[in-house]
Design an enzyme around this catalytic site. Structure first.
Site, short mmCIF file in Angstrom:
data_model
loop_
_atom_site.label_atom_id
_atom_site.label_comp_id
_atom_site.label_asym_id
_atom_site.label_seq_id
_atom_site.Cartn_x
_atom_site.Cartn_y
_atom_site.Cartn_z
N LYS A 20 0.84 -1.20 0.00
CA LYS A 20 0.00 0.00 0.00
C LYS A 20 0.88 1.26 0.00
O LYS A 20 2.10 1.19 0.24
CB LYS A 20 -0.91 -0.04 1.24
CG LYS A 20 -1.88 -1.24 1.26
CD LYS A 20 -2.74 -1.19 2.52
CE LYS A 20 -3.59 -2.42 2.69
NZ LYS A 20 -4.41 -2.38 3.94
N TYR A 60 -12.00 -2.86 -2.68
CA TYR A 60 -12.49 -3.07 -1.31
C TYR A 60 -14.02 -3.16 -1.24
O TYR A 60 -14.60 -2.92 -0.18
CB TYR A 60 -11.98 -1.95 -0.40
CG TYR A 60 -10.56 -2.16 0.08
CD1 TYR A 60 -10.17 -3.34 0.72
CD2 TYR A 60 -9.60 -1.16 -0.06
CE1 TYR A 60 -8.87 -3.52 1.18
CE2 TYR A 60 -8.29 -1.34 0.39
CZ TYR A 60 -7.94 -2.52 1.02
OH TYR A 60 -6.66 -2.71 1.48
N PHE A 68 -15.05 2.75 7.96
CA PHE A 68 -13.74 3.22 7.50
C PHE A 68 -13.56 3.11 5.98
O PHE A 68 -12.49 3.42 5.46
CB PHE A 68 -12.61 2.45 8.22
CG PHE A 68 -12.71 0.95 8.09
CD1 PHE A 68 -12.21 0.29 6.97
CD2 PHE A 68 -13.29 0.19 9.10
CE1 PHE A 68 -12.31 -1.08 6.85
CE2 PHE A 68 -13.40 -1.19 8.98
CZ PHE A 68 -12.91 -1.82 7.86
N ARG A 96 -0.96 -14.91 3.87
CA ARG A 96 -1.64 -14.22 4.97
C ARG A 96 -0.86 -14.38 6.28
O ARG A 96 -0.82 -13.48 7.11
CB ARG A 96 -3.07 -14.76 5.14
CG ARG A 96 -3.98 -14.49 3.97
CD ARG A 96 -4.57 -13.11 3.96
NE ARG A 96 -5.39 -12.82 5.11
CZ ARG A 96 -6.14 -11.72 5.25
NH1 ARG A 96 -6.17 -10.82 4.27
NH2 ARG A 96 -6.85 -11.51 6.33
N THR A 102 -4.72 -8.35 10.68
CA THR A 102 -5.12 -7.06 10.12
C THR A 102 -4.64 -5.89 10.97
O THR A 102 -4.12 -4.90 10.46
CB THR A 102 -6.66 -7.01 9.98
OG1 THR A 102 -7.07 -8.10 9.14
CG2 THR A 102 -7.13 -5.69 9.38
N ARG A 113 3.37 -7.18 9.12
CA ARG A 113 2.70 -6.13 9.89
C ARG A 113 3.21 -6.07 11.33
O ARG A 113 3.34 -4.99 11.91
CB ARG A 113 1.19 -6.33 9.86
CG ARG A 113 0.55 -6.01 8.50
CD ARG A 113 -0.87 -6.50 8.44
NE ARG A 113 -1.59 -6.09 7.23
CZ ARG A 113 -2.73 -6.63 6.83
NH1 ARG A 113 -3.29 -7.60 7.54
NH2 ARG A 113 -3.32 -6.20 5.72
N ASN A 123 -1.40 -0.34 7.63
CA ASN A 123 -0.80 -1.66 7.86
C ASN A 123 -0.03 -2.19 6.65
O ASN A 123 0.23 -3.38 6.52
CB ASN A 123 -1.85 -2.66 8.36
CG ASN A 123 -2.98 -2.89 7.37
OD1 ASN A 123 -2.95 -2.38 6.26
ND2 ASN A 123 -3.98 -3.66 7.78
N HIS A 126 -1.50 -5.56 1.54
CA HIS A 126 -2.75 -6.29 1.32
C HIS A 126 -2.44 -7.68 0.80
O HIS A 126 -1.52 -7.84 0.00
CB HIS A 126 -3.63 -5.57 0.28
CG HIS A 126 -4.77 -6.42 -0.19
ND1 HIS A 126 -5.96 -6.50 0.50
CD2 HIS A 126 -4.88 -7.29 -1.24
CE1 HIS A 126 -6.76 -7.35 -0.12
NE2 HIS A 126 -6.13 -7.85 -1.18
N GLU A 137 -9.27 -10.62 -7.39
CA GLU A 137 -8.33 -9.50 -7.26
C GLU A 137 -7.26 -9.53 -8.36
O GLU A 137 -6.88 -8.49 -8.90
CB GLU A 137 -7.71 -9.50 -5.86
CG GLU A 137 -8.74 -9.10 -4.80
CD GLU A 137 -8.29 -9.30 -3.36
OE1 GLU A 137 -9.09 -9.00 -2.46
OE2 GLU A 137 -7.14 -9.76 -3.12
P1 GDP Z 1 -7.00 -7.46 5.70
O1 GDP Z 1 -7.56 -8.51 4.76
O2 GDP Z 1 -6.17 -8.05 6.81
O3 GDP Z 1 -6.25 -6.36 4.97
O4 GDP Z 1 -8.23 -6.78 6.45
P2 GDP Z 1 -9.73 -6.45 5.94
O5 GDP Z 1 -10.00 -7.05 4.61
O6 GDP Z 1 -10.66 -6.77 7.06
O7 GDP Z 1 -9.69 -4.86 5.82
C1 GDP Z 1 -9.06 -4.25 4.72
C2 GDP Z 1 -8.24 -3.09 5.22
O8 GDP Z 1 -9.11 -2.13 5.82
C3 GDP Z 1 -7.23 -3.42 6.32
O9 GDP Z 1 -6.02 -3.93 5.82
C4 GDP Z 1 -7.05 -2.07 6.98
O10 GDP Z 1 -6.14 -1.27 6.23
C5 GDP Z 1 -8.44 -1.47 6.87
N1 GDP Z 1 -9.18 -1.69 8.10
C6 GDP Z 1 -9.71 -2.86 8.55
N2 GDP Z 1 -10.32 -2.68 9.73
C7 GDP Z 1 -10.18 -1.36 10.03
C8 GDP Z 1 -10.58 -0.55 11.11
O11 GDP Z 1 -11.22 -1.00 12.06
N3 GDP Z 1 -10.25 0.77 11.06
C9 GDP Z 1 -9.54 1.29 10.02
N4 GDP Z 1 -9.24 2.60 10.04
N5 GDP Z 1 -9.14 0.56 8.99
C10 GDP Z 1 -9.45 -0.74 8.99
MG MG Z 2 -9.07 -8.38 3.35
#
Ligand code: GDP
Ligand code: MG
Length: 162
Positions: A20, A60, A68, A96, A102, A113, A123, A126, A137
């Site tokens: 990212k 997304y 968010f 992963r 996350t 991370r 973080n 992705h 994707e």
């Molecule tokens: P990932 O698959 O581990 O990247 O997580 P997710 O698919 O659940 O979420 C996508 C991205 O959204 C994450 O990598 C974070 O950058 C962001 N994100 C997820 N949960 C939160 C949150 O509670 N707050 C904020 N600000 N960003 C979040």
């Molecule tokens: Mg995800």
């Protein structure tokens, strides 16, 4: 020992990984790529791109109801992203694991991370979360001609087939 047909199946497993804008700006491209490379996964596509907000919203899409979502899409489209496809046996699930949880506060030390990020909104990386999202994707970010199939000389040492 793996048989030839199993190696072939391993070659077909692919995942989408993106560094990212925060990871790019912080100079972590090589650090992140090297973790996948040293593990034994194979890079089959890579490019640097600034996604539009509309493109980030597609990427997304599953999170569109989350509070968010807007900030996340603004962020992903705020600068260069390194988009990649990595290939190898178990690469979706193990990718992963390399990435970590996350929320970097909950990521184990030793993960990307865990070692390199502090808050969930920044973080740095992705990774696809399953076979279906990996397929979707990869198709969103790359054309099929951008995916390069090749045999690496290291494969027989990584998989034990010769
Ligand atoms: P990932 O698959 O581990 O990247 O997580 P997710 O698919 O659940 O979420 C996508 C991205 O959204 C994450 O990598 C974070 O950058 C962001 N994100 C997820 N949960 C939160 C949150 O509670 N707050 C904020 N600000 N960003 C979040
Ligand atoms: Mg995800």
């Amino acid at each position: 020992m793996l048989q030839d047909h199993q190696l072939h199946a391993a070659e077909l497993e692919r995942t989408f990984i993106a560094i990212k804008p925060d990871g790019v700006q912080r100079g972590l491209i090589a650090e992140i790529i090297s973790r996948f490379e040293r593990k034994g996964f194979k890079l089959v596509a890579i490019k640097i791109v600034v996604p539009s907000k509309e493109f980030a919203e597609k990427h997304y899409y599953d999170l569109k109801e989350r509070p968010f979502f807007n900030g996340l899409c603004d962020f992903l489209s705020s600068g260069p992203v390194i988009a990649m496809v990595w290939e190898g046996e178990g690469v979706i699930k193990y990718g992963r694991k390399l990435i970590g949880a996350t929320d970097p506060q909950k990521s184990e030390p030793g993960t990307i991370r865990g070692d390199l990020a502090v808050v969930v909104g920044r973080n740095i990386i992705h990774g696809s979360d399953g076979p279906e999202t990996a397929k979707d994707e990869i198709a969103l970010w790359f054309t099929s001609s951008e995916l390069v199939s090749y045999t690496s000389n290291a494969e027989k040492w990584i998989y034990g087939v010769n």
